[in-house]
Design a protein around this motif. Structure first.
Motif, PDB file in Angstrom:
ATOM      1  N   SER A 243      11.379 -17.689  -2.055  1.00 32.24           N
ATOM      2  CA  SER A 243      10.522 -16.701  -2.704  1.00 32.24           C
ATOM      3  C   SER A 243       9.896 -15.637  -1.976  1.00 32.24           C
ATOM      4  N   TRP A 244      10.057 -14.424  -2.232  1.00 28.15           N
ATOM      5  CA  TRP A 244       9.302 -13.312  -1.572  1.00 28.15           C
ATOM      6  C   TRP A 244       7.999 -12.658  -2.343  1.00 28.15           C
ATOM      7  N   GLY A 245       6.970 -12.115  -1.456  1.00 28.55           N
ATOM      8  CA  GLY A 245       6.109 -11.352  -1.959  1.00 28.55           C
ATOM      9  C   GLY A 245       6.509  -9.856  -2.096  1.00 28.55           C
ATOM     10  N   GLN A 246       5.575  -8.940  -2.806  1.00 29.07           N
ATOM     11  CA  GLN A 246       5.812  -7.829  -3.013  1.00 29.07           C
ATOM     12  C   GLN A 246       5.514  -6.965  -1.974  1.00 29.07           C
ATOM     13  N   GLY A 247       4.982  -7.359  -0.933  1.00 28.47           N
ATOM     14  CA  GLY A 247       4.500  -6.574   0.341  1.00 28.47           C
ATOM     15  C   GLY A 247       3.380  -5.996   0.445  1.00 28.47           C
ATOM     16  N   THR A 248       2.931  -5.765   1.717  1.00 24.70           N
ATOM     17  CA  THR A 248       1.620  -5.238   1.942  1.00 24.70           C
ATOM     18  C   THR A 248       1.554  -4.247   3.168  1.00 24.70           C
ATOM     19  N   GLN A 249       1.142  -2.920   3.021  1.00 23.17           N
ATOM     20  CA  GLN A 249       1.547  -2.095   3.842  1.00 23.17           C
ATOM     21  C   GLN A 249       0.563  -2.237   5.144  1.00 23.17           C
ATOM     22  N   VAL A 250       1.073  -2.321   6.296  1.00 20.27           N
ATOM     23  CA  VAL A 250       0.114  -2.341   7.453  1.00 20.27           C
ATOM     24  C   VAL A 250       0.497  -0.968   8.439  1.00 20.27           C
ATOM     25  N   THR A 251      -0.685  -0.087   8.661  1.00 18.57           N
ATOM     26  CA  THR A 251      -0.316   1.255   9.267  1.00 18.57           C
ATOM     27  C   THR A 251      -1.222   1.110  10.632  1.00 18.57           C
TER      28      THR A 251
END
Length: 118
Positions: free
Chosen positions: A107-115
């Motif tokens: 399973s995968w999560g929806q993702g979180t942005q790191v900048t």
């Protein structure tokens, strides 16, 4: 069905730190390997770090010595402590988990942005 919910992304200056969290919920007997992947614009998704249920870890060469993966099996949560961040660490970070529910599911999560700004 397993849901992976990530948190902790954001904007940070180069040299700074962030801590990502990912919690699994839903129906499963156990969680095997959990990991973090990342995908920068126009690049393929790549493994950042992974950790088995017994605590064995694996890191991409580019993050060794700067990132630390850990997990709390009681909370079904995996963490990624990111220190000494560089602009090239900028990406969407995805949580991944192998779970057992009558068979193995990935399973995968929806993702979180790191900048990371320079």
């Amino acid at each position: 069905q397993v849901q992976l919910v990530e948190s902790g992304g954001g904007l940070v200056q180069a040299g700074g730190s962030l801590r990502l969290s990912c919690t699994a919920s839903g129906s499963f007997f156990s969680i095997n390997t959990m990991g973090w992947y990342r995908q920068a614009p126009e690049k393929q998704r790549e493994l950042v770090a992974s950790i088995t249920s017994s605590g064995n870890t694996n890191y991409a060469d580019s993050v060794k010595g700067r990132f630390t993966i850990s997990r709390d099996n009681d909370k079904n949560t995996v963490y990624l402590q990111m220190n000494s961040l560089k602009p090239e660490d900028t990406a969407v970070y995805y949580c991944n988990a192998d779970v057992e529910w009558f068979r193995n599911w990935n399973s995968w999560g929806q993702g979180t942005q790191v900048t990371v700004s320079s």
